[in-house]
Write a protein that holds these residues in place. Structure first.
Motif, mmCIF file in Angstrom:
data_model
loop_
_atom_site.group_PDB
_atom_site.id
_atom_site.type_symbol
_atom_site.label_atom_id
_atom_site.label_comp_id
_atom_site.label_asym_id
_atom_site.label_seq_id
_atom_site.Cartn_x
_atom_site.Cartn_y
_atom_site.Cartn_z
ATOM 1 N N ASP A 79 24.004 31.628 27.281
ATOM 2 C CA ASP A 79 25.307 31.489 27.928
ATOM 3 C C ASP A 79 25.401 30.231 28.786
ATOM 4 O O ASP A 79 26.498 29.828 29.180
ATOM 5 C CB ASP A 79 25.599 32.713 28.796
ATOM 6 C CG ASP A 79 25.850 33.956 27.961
ATOM 7 O OD1 ASP A 79 25.704 35.064 28.494
ATOM 8 O OD2 ASP A 79 26.181 33.817 26.759
ATOM 9 N N ARG A 80 24.261 29.617 29.102
ATOM 10 C CA ARG A 80 24.252 28.415 29.952
ATOM 11 C C ARG A 80 24.394 27.129 29.141
ATOM 12 O O ARG A 80 24.384 26.055 29.732
ATOM 13 C CB ARG A 80 22.966 28.382 30.767
ATOM 14 C CG ARG A 80 22.742 29.634 31.602
ATOM 15 C CD ARG A 80 23.928 29.966 32.500
ATOM 16 N NE ARG A 80 23.699 31.174 33.254
ATOM 17 C CZ ARG A 80 23.507 31.201 34.561
ATOM 18 N NH1 ARG A 80 23.533 30.071 35.250
ATOM 19 N NH2 ARG A 80 23.293 32.339 35.174
ATOM 20 N N TYR A 81 24.516 27.272 27.838
ATOM 21 C CA TYR A 81 24.637 26.086 26.987
ATOM 22 C C TYR A 81 26.095 25.915 26.567
ATOM 23 O O TYR A 81 26.724 26.860 26.092
ATOM 24 C CB TYR A 81 23.734 26.207 25.763
ATOM 25 C CG TYR A 81 22.276 26.069 26.113
ATOM 26 C CD1 TYR A 81 21.585 27.105 26.723
ATOM 27 C CD2 TYR A 81 21.592 24.882 25.857
ATOM 28 C CE1 TYR A 81 20.249 26.975 27.076
ATOM 29 C CE2 TYR A 81 20.256 24.743 26.191
ATOM 30 C CZ TYR A 81 19.588 25.792 26.806
ATOM 31 O OH TYR A 81 18.268 25.656 27.150
ATOM 32 N N SER A 82 26.583 24.691 26.708
ATOM 33 C CA SER A 82 28.005 24.427 26.456
ATOM 34 C C SER A 82 28.291 23.993 25.033
ATOM 35 O O SER A 82 29.421 24.145 24.558
ATOM 36 C CB SER A 82 28.498 23.330 27.400
ATOM 37 O OG SER A 82 28.287 23.694 28.753
ATOM 38 N N TYR A 83 27.298 23.436 24.379
ATOM 39 C CA TYR A 83 27.525 22.830 23.068
ATOM 40 C C TYR A 83 26.620 23.499 22.028
ATOM 41 O O TYR A 83 25.423 23.663 22.257
ATOM 42 C CB TYR A 83 27.250 21.327 23.121
ATOM 43 C CG TYR A 83 28.019 20.630 24.213
ATOM 44 C CD1 TYR A 83 27.403 20.241 25.390
ATOM 45 C CD2 TYR A 83 29.388 20.391 24.065
ATOM 46 C CE1 TYR A 83 28.115 19.622 26.395
ATOM 47 C CE2 TYR A 83 30.105 19.769 25.074
ATOM 48 C CZ TYR A 83 29.465 19.391 26.236
ATOM 49 O OH TYR A 83 30.176 18.785 27.231
ATOM 50 N N TRP A 84 27.242 23.825 20.893
ATOM 51 C CA TRP A 84 26.539 24.548 19.831
ATOM 52 C C TRP A 84 26.885 23.968 18.470
ATOM 53 O O TRP A 84 28.013 23.525 18.233
ATOM 54 C CB TRP A 84 26.941 26.023 19.834
ATOM 55 C CG TRP A 84 26.457 26.756 21.041
ATOM 56 C CD1 TRP A 84 27.095 26.878 22.240
ATOM 57 C CD2 TRP A 84 25.224 27.465 21.164
ATOM 58 N NE1 TRP A 84 26.328 27.620 23.110
ATOM 59 C CE2 TRP A 84 25.174 27.990 22.467
ATOM 60 C CE3 TRP A 84 24.158 27.704 20.303
ATOM 61 C CZ2 TRP A 84 24.088 28.747 22.929
ATOM 62 C CZ3 TRP A 84 23.083 28.449 20.760
ATOM 63 C CH2 TRP A 84 23.056 28.964 22.059
ATOM 64 N N GLY A 85 25.910 24.005 17.579
ATOM 65 C CA GLY A 85 26.182 23.696 16.194
ATOM 66 C C GLY A 85 26.704 24.933 15.487
ATOM 67 O O GLY A 85 26.844 26.004 16.082
ATOM 68 N N GLN A 86 26.957 24.790 14.201
ATOM 69 C CA GLN A 86 27.516 25.891 13.429
ATOM 70 C C GLN A 86 26.438 26.856 12.929
ATOM 71 O O GLN A 86 26.748 27.950 12.465
ATOM 72 C CB GLN A 86 28.311 25.350 12.232
ATOM 73 C CG GLN A 86 27.478 24.959 11.009
ATOM 74 C CD GLN A 86 26.638 23.714 11.212
ATOM 75 O OE1 GLN A 86 26.768 22.992 12.197
ATOM 76 N NE2 GLN A 86 25.746 23.451 10.256
ATOM 77 N N GLY A 87 25.189 26.433 13.020
ATOM 78 C CA GLY A 87 24.078 27.277 12.607
ATOM 79 C C GLY A 87 23.636 27.009 11.183
ATOM 80 O O GLY A 87 24.419 26.562 10.342
ATOM 81 N N THR A 88 22.375 27.282 10.922
ATOM 82 C CA THR A 88 21.822 27.162 9.574
ATOM 83 C C THR A 88 20.955 28.391 9.306
ATOM 84 O O THR A 88 20.171 28.818 10.163
ATOM 85 C CB THR A 88 21.025 25.854 9.414
ATOM 86 O OG1 THR A 88 20.611 25.705 8.053
ATOM 87 C CG2 THR A 88 19.800 25.794 10.319
ATOM 88 N N GLN A 89 21.123 28.976 8.127
ATOM 89 C CA GLN A 89 20.442 30.222 7.790
ATOM 90 C C GLN A 89 19.002 29.961 7.365
ATOM 91 O O GLN A 89 18.734 29.092 6.529
ATOM 92 C CB GLN A 89 21.180 30.942 6.659
ATOM 93 C CG GLN A 89 20.510 32.216 6.166
ATOM 94 C CD GLN A 89 20.583 33.342 7.172
ATOM 95 O OE1 GLN A 89 21.630 33.570 7.776
ATOM 96 N NE2 GLN A 89 19.483 34.072 7.342
ATOM 97 N N VAL A 90 18.095 30.744 7.937
ATOM 98 C CA VAL A 90 16.692 30.744 7.532
ATOM 99 C C VAL A 90 16.349 32.155 7.067
ATOM 100 O O VAL A 90 16.562 33.119 7.802
ATOM 101 C CB VAL A 90 15.766 30.325 8.695
ATOM 102 C CG1 VAL A 90 14.302 30.543 8.324
ATOM 103 C CG2 VAL A 90 16.010 28.875 9.077
ATOM 104 N N THR A 91 15.860 32.260 5.853
ATOM 105 C CA THR A 91 15.485 33.557 5.301
ATOM 106 C C THR A 91 14.034 33.495 4.852
ATOM 107 O O THR A 91 13.672 32.643 4.037
ATOM 108 C CB THR A 91 16.374 33.941 4.120
ATOM 109 O OG1 THR A 91 17.747 33.939 4.544
ATOM 110 C CG2 THR A 91 16.017 35.322 3.599
#
Length: 126
Positions: free
Chosen positions: A111-123
């Motif tokens: 919650d303390r991070y303002s900037y995020w990427g869209q994410g990448t799936q790891v399986t």
């Protein structure tokens, strides 16, 4: 503003390796706290690894110590996560995150991070 884009996810068997990359744009990341988090459905986003601000020290979740390595290339505005000896429990969506304001005692809190990427799936399959 910082824009983050992750890449490098995929599917591997247990024991395999993957290298995630995070490309940052909008501002240089050299002075920002840069982190990797991961999330699986139904669970909260959890801390994986980070650099705190411009320091060289790295911090890891106990579950990944000795297997994952975080690195950064400030000249290229890139953050990386080398993941070795992958386990099925490492499966999830991995996110790159940045903060210019988080304090040391709160750096594990997403919650303390303002900037995020869209994410990448790891399986990781067993």
């Amino acid at each position: 503003q910082v824009q983050l884009v992750e890449s490098g996810g995929g599917s591997v068997q247990a024991g395999g390796s993957l290298r995630l990359s995070c490309t940052a744009s909008g501002r240089t990341i050299g002075s920002a706290t840069m982190a990797w988090f991961r999330q699986v459905p139904g669970k909260e986003r959890e801390f994986v690894a980070n650099f705190f601000r411009s320091g060289h020290n790295t911090y890891y979740a106990d579950s990944v110590k000795g297997r994952f390595t975080i690195s950064r290339d400030n000249a290229k505005n890139m953050l990386y996560l080398q993941m070795n000896s992958l386990k099925p429990e490492d499966t999830g969506v991995y996110y790159c995150a940045a903060s210019t304001t988080v304090i040391f005692s709160a750096m594990y809190d997403p919650d303390r991070y303002s900037y995020w990427g869209q994410g990448t799936q790891v399986t990781v399959s067993s």
